[in-house]
Design a protein around this motif. Structure first.
Motif, PDB file in Angstrom:
ATOM      1  N   UNK A  98       0.831  -1.208   0.000  1.00  0.00           N
ATOM      2  CA  UNK A  98       0.000   0.000   0.000  1.00  0.00           C
ATOM      3  C   UNK A  98       0.858   1.247   0.000  1.00  0.00           C
ATOM      4  N   UNK A  99       0.777   2.007  -1.111  1.00  0.00           N
ATOM      5  CA  UNK A  99       1.467   3.305  -1.214  1.00  0.00           C
ATOM      6  C   UNK A  99       0.936   4.220  -0.111  1.00  0.00           C
ATOM      7  N   UNK A 100       1.837   4.919   0.529  1.00  0.00           N
ATOM      8  CA  UNK A 100       1.415   5.838   1.585  1.00  0.00           C
ATOM      9  C   UNK A 100       1.347   5.183   2.948  1.00  0.00           C
ATOM     10  N   UNK A 101       1.262   3.846   2.966  1.00  0.00           N
ATOM     11  CA  UNK A 101       1.212   3.114   4.235  1.00  0.00           C
ATOM     12  C   UNK A 101       2.466   2.261   4.401  1.00  0.00           C
ATOM     13  N   UNK A 264      12.200  11.373  -9.949  1.00  0.00           N
ATOM     14  CA  UNK A 264      12.673  10.367 -10.906  1.00  0.00           C
ATOM     15  C   UNK A 264      12.899   9.008 -10.246  1.00  0.00           C
ATOM     16  N   UNK A 265      13.163   9.003  -8.962  1.00  0.00           N
ATOM     17  CA  UNK A 265      13.288   7.697  -8.288  1.00  0.00           C
ATOM     18  C   UNK A 265      11.960   6.950  -8.310  1.00  0.00           C
ATOM     19  N   UNK A 266      10.871   7.708  -8.181  1.00  0.00           N
ATOM     20  CA  UNK A 266       9.548   7.074  -8.256  1.00  0.00           C
ATOM     21  C   UNK A 266       9.255   6.619  -9.683  1.00  0.00           C
ATOM     22  N   UNK A 267       9.620   7.466 -10.649  1.00  0.00           N
ATOM     23  CA  UNK A 267       9.419   7.102 -12.056  1.00  0.00           C
ATOM     24  C   UNK A 267      10.184   5.817 -12.369  1.00  0.00           C
ATOM     25  N   UNK A 268      11.362   5.666 -11.765  1.00  0.00           N
ATOM     26  CA  UNK A 268      12.174   4.477 -11.991  1.00  0.00           C
ATOM     27  C   UNK A 268      11.807   3.317 -11.074  1.00  0.00           C
ATOM     28  N   UNK A 269      10.748   3.480 -10.292  1.00  0.00           N
ATOM     29  CA  UNK A 269      10.201   2.298  -9.640  1.00  0.00           C
ATOM     30  C   UNK A 269      10.273   2.205  -8.132  1.00  0.00           C
ATOM     31  N   UNK A 270      10.795   3.253  -7.449  1.00  0.00           N
ATOM     32  CA  UNK A 270      10.775   3.157  -5.985  1.00  0.00           C
ATOM     33  C   UNK A 270       9.324   2.955  -5.531  1.00  0.00           C
ATOM     34  N   UNK A 271       9.004   1.852  -4.842  1.00  0.00           N
ATOM     35  CA  UNK A 271       7.589   1.539  -4.597  1.00  0.00           C
ATOM     36  C   UNK A 271       6.890   2.502  -3.640  1.00  0.00           C
ATOM     37  N   UNK A 272       7.597   3.000  -2.662  1.00  0.00           N
ATOM     38  CA  UNK A 272       6.915   3.751  -1.598  1.00  0.00           C
ATOM     39  C   UNK A 272       7.069   5.252  -1.785  1.00  0.00           C
ATOM     40  N   UNK A 273       6.159   5.969  -1.098  1.00  0.00           N
ATOM     41  CA  UNK A 273       6.099   7.430  -1.135  1.00  0.00           C
ATOM     42  C   UNK A 273       7.441   8.061  -0.774  1.00  0.00           C
ATOM     43  N   UNK A 274       7.872   9.022  -1.578  1.00  0.00           N
ATOM     44  CA  UNK A 274       9.047   9.834  -1.263  1.00  0.00           C
ATOM     45  C   UNK A 274       8.607  11.288  -1.216  1.00  0.00           C
ATOM     46  N   UNK A 275       9.237  12.052  -0.382  1.00  0.00           N
ATOM     47  CA  UNK A 275       8.804  13.429  -0.156  1.00  0.00           C
ATOM     48  C   UNK A 275       9.955  14.427  -0.319  1.00  0.00           C
ATOM     49  N   UNK A 276      11.083  14.134   0.356  1.00  0.00           N
ATOM     50  CA  UNK A 276      12.145  15.131   0.483  1.00  0.00           C
ATOM     51  C   UNK A 276      13.069  15.138  -0.734  1.00  0.00           C
ATOM     52  N   UNK A 421      -9.282   8.450  -2.765  1.00  0.00           N
ATOM     53  CA  UNK A 421      -8.880   7.103  -2.350  1.00  0.00           C
ATOM     54  C   UNK A 421      -7.960   6.481  -3.403  1.00  0.00           C
ATOM     55  N   UNK A 422      -8.249   6.759  -4.656  1.00  0.00           N
ATOM     56  CA  UNK A 422      -7.461   6.171  -5.748  1.00  0.00           C
ATOM     57  C   UNK A 422      -6.039   6.762  -5.806  1.00  0.00           C
ATOM     58  N   UNK A 423      -5.954   8.083  -5.750  1.00  0.00           N
ATOM     59  CA  UNK A 423      -4.612   8.682  -5.871  1.00  0.00           C
ATOM     60  C   UNK A 423      -3.771   8.419  -4.624  1.00  0.00           C
ATOM     61  N   UNK A 424      -4.445   8.289  -3.480  1.00  0.00           N
ATOM     62  CA  UNK A 424      -3.693   8.002  -2.243  1.00  0.00           C
ATOM     63  C   UNK A 424      -2.972   6.661  -2.315  1.00  0.00           C
ATOM     64  N   UNK A 425      -3.540   5.739  -3.089  1.00  0.00           N
ATOM     65  CA  UNK A 425      -2.916   4.425  -3.238  1.00  0.00           C
ATOM     66  C   UNK A 425      -2.035   4.341  -4.487  1.00  0.00           C
ATOM     67  N   UNK A 426      -1.736   5.514  -5.080  1.00  0.00           N
ATOM     68  CA  UNK A 426      -0.920   5.525  -6.293  1.00  0.00           C
ATOM     69  C   UNK A 426      -1.578   4.704  -7.398  1.00  0.00           C
ATOM     70  N   UNK A 427      -2.905   4.816  -7.498  1.00  0.00           N
ATOM     71  CA  UNK A 427      -3.633   4.102  -8.557  1.00  0.00           C
ATOM     72  C   UNK A 427      -4.181   5.069  -9.611  1.00  0.00           C
ATOM     73  N   UNK A 428      -3.644   6.287  -9.632  1.00  0.00           N
ATOM     74  CA  UNK A 428      -4.074   7.247 -10.643  1.00  0.00           C
ATOM     75  C   UNK A 428      -3.783   6.671 -12.029  1.00  0.00           C
ATOM     76  N   UNK A 429      -4.826   6.639 -12.881  1.00  0.00           N
ATOM     77  CA  UNK A 429      -4.616   6.186 -14.260  1.00  0.00           C
ATOM     78  C   UNK A 429      -4.781   7.384 -15.194  1.00  0.00           C
ATOM     79  N   UNK A 430      -4.644   7.137 -16.498  1.00  0.00           N
ATOM     80  CA  UNK A 430      -4.672   8.255 -17.453  1.00  0.00           C
ATOM     81  C   UNK A 430      -5.992   9.002 -17.405  1.00  0.00           C
ATOM     82  N   UNK A 431      -7.084   8.260 -17.208  1.00  0.00           N
ATOM     83  CA  UNK A 431      -8.417   8.859 -17.194  1.00  0.00           C
ATOM     84  C   UNK A 431      -8.584   9.809 -15.994  1.00  0.00           C
ATOM     85  N   UNK A 432      -8.153   9.332 -14.826  1.00  0.00           N
ATOM     86  CA  UNK A 432      -8.265  10.169 -13.624  1.00  0.00           C
ATOM     87  C   UNK A 432      -7.355  11.395 -13.745  1.00  0.00           C
ATOM     88  N   UNK A 433      -6.160  11.175 -14.276  1.00  0.00           N
ATOM     89  CA  UNK A 433      -5.248  12.306 -14.470  1.00  0.00           C
ATOM     90  C   UNK A 433      -5.885  13.344 -15.395  1.00  0.00           C
TER      91      UNK A 433
END
Ligand SMILES: [Zn+2]
Length: 456
Positions: A98-101, A264-276, A421-433
């Motif tokens: 779970x992204x964010x958790x 870019x770390x997220x784009x390259x696949x880091x699974x969990x939320x990064x902030x700083x 709920x969708x974006x919080x779990x990193x489930x944003x798709x093209x339609x939602x975007x």
């Protein structure tokens, strides 16, 4: 797994070098055969207790997952080449991550023996040293753990990666290319420039769009795992296509991606939320505005260097902070929108500096812009449509208030609970975007008109 191995796993998933060599292609189906592990050889040249591979790594490069590892130094000599006659790649999907958790602690307990063996065979190492495997069957939206091993001993892993849609998460090169295209297509309207450097010394891109003396500022993805470039670039593209008349009266100054090193770390696949940023400083706590005041939101203290809201060693210490603040001081925007929330979309919630509450004239001005923004949206809810004066010391909204007398907002959660709920779990798709790209475009058109109607 030792502590240092855990730390390595936590830092991996994004640091690999792309395009070095292709020695193996992914097999389309999962191999079902059962592998009996040989024991490491014993005797004089015992290799017990040593892994045959080191520095395992995984990343997503836009259309495939790449898994790499080096031979252990101990096994470098030719006499040990038989250890590498056959290589194994295991993969396990992690549907309950779970992204964010969940963060790095989710992965180390996983066992490769429960994973699918997706490759078992010969791999030619680059420079006789680095193994490189490409998995073209990984699904967008899925999180995986990989292991890479020889036939002896324990494999390297788990190496965790989230496969994200490159059309929902732009890598920084894409952002730069899109800006360059806009500049080429509309040379008289777009003025893009380098406004500073990122922590990794990459050019930080800023642009002014339009001819108006008055301007509105937009800042994207100050927090790596949040929204910005995808919303801002769509907005600029559509405004240039259809509303040049407006941009000739009121300009937009934009920093589409303010923290691209970590994003870019997220784009390259880091699974969990990064902030700083890469210095582990929260850029949105680093601005010279009440910086000395320690804040304690989200269970972190801003003076804790390990905390997710660390304010830095001193105010304006970060390259990104300096670039944003000098760019804004140069242009003196009428208002600023900084996109947050999560995973490539931000909604209609607007948060402003809590300090501004002392200044009723400022609050009126700030509320007025917010009203313009909300009136342009299809969805109306007077209960939700209230600026939340909560932004802390060191944040862009507080700095905007104190330094430039400028209403500035952290653009936060969507009002729609299902979208949130969708974006919080990193489930944003093209339609939602697309839905939120359109919303922010509409909101911006209303704000440009509103600023244009002002007397000064
Ligand atoms: Zn944020």
């Amino acid at each position: 797994m030792t502590k240092s191995q855990k730390q390595l796993v936590n830092r991996r998933g994004f640091m690999g070098l792309a395009g070095l060599s292709v020695s193996s292609m992914a097999l389309p189906s999962i191999l079902k055969e059962n592998i009996t592990l040989k024991q490491a050889p014993s005797g004089k040249d015992t290799t017990d207790n040593y892994r045959t591979l080191r520095e395992g790594n995984v990343f997503f490069d836009g259309n495939k997952v790449v898994v790499t590892a080096y031979k252990s130094m101990r096994f470098f000599k030719k006499e040990f080449s038989h250890h590498f006659a056959k290589m194994r790649i295991y993969r396990m999907e992690c549907p309950d991550f779970k992204y964010g958790t969940d963060y790095g602690e989710y992965f180390p307990a996983q066992d490769y023996k429960k994973a699918d063996l997706i490759f078992h065979g010969k791999m030619e190492p680059l420079l006789d040293c680095k193994f490189h495997f490409e998995d073209t069957t990984a699904k967008i939206g899925s999180t995986y753990s990989y292991w890479i091993g020889t036939d002896e001993g324990e494999p390297e892993g788990p190496l965790a990666v989230k496969v994200r849609d490159p059309e929902v998460w732009y890598k920084y090169e894409q952002v730069q290319e899109k800006v360059a295209l806009l500049q080429k297509k509309y040379p008289a309207m777009v003025n893009a420039s380098q406004i500073g450097l990122t922590t990794y010394k990459r050019p930080l891109m800023g642009l002014k769009v339009g001819h108006g003396k008055k301007c509105i500022a937009v800042v994207g993805a100050v927090h790596a795992g949040e929204a910005g470039p995808e919303i801002i670039l769509y907005m600029l593209e559509k405004l240039l296509e259809n509303h040049q008349d407006l941009l000739k009266k009121v300009s937009i100054v934009a920093i589409p991606s303010a923290n691209p090193d970590m994003r870019d770390r997220l784009v390259r696949g880091n699974p969990w939320y990064l902030r700083r940023n890469p210095n582990l400083v929260d850029i949105n706590r680093n601005f010279p505005a009440n910086w000395d005041t320690v804040e304690t939101t989200y269970g972190y203290s801003t003076d804790d260097p390990q905390g997710n809201t660390y304010r830095g060693l001193f105010s304006n210490s970060e390259n990104e902070t300096m670039a944003i603040s000098s760019f804004m001081k140069k242009h003196k925007p009428k208002l600023l929108l900084s996109y947050h929330c999560l995973a490539s979309i931000a909604g209609e919630t607007l948060a402003a500096s809590k300090d501004a509450l002392q200044n009723q004239a400022f609050v009126d001005r700030s509320d007025n812009y917010a009203r313009m923004f909300w009136e342009a949206q299809d969805y109306r809810d007077p209960k939700q449509e209230k600026v939340i004066y909560m932004c802390t010391a060191g944040s862009i909204p507080t700095w905007g208030y104190k330094e430039l007398d400028m209403p500035a907002y952290d653009v936060e959660a969507p009002f729609d609970a299902a979208d949130l709920a969708k974006c919080k779990l990193d489930q944003t798709d093209r339609e939602l975007l697309r839905k939120y790209q359109e919303k922010h475009l509409k909101g911006m058109i209303a704000l440009l008109k509103g600023v244009n109607a002002e007397k000064k």
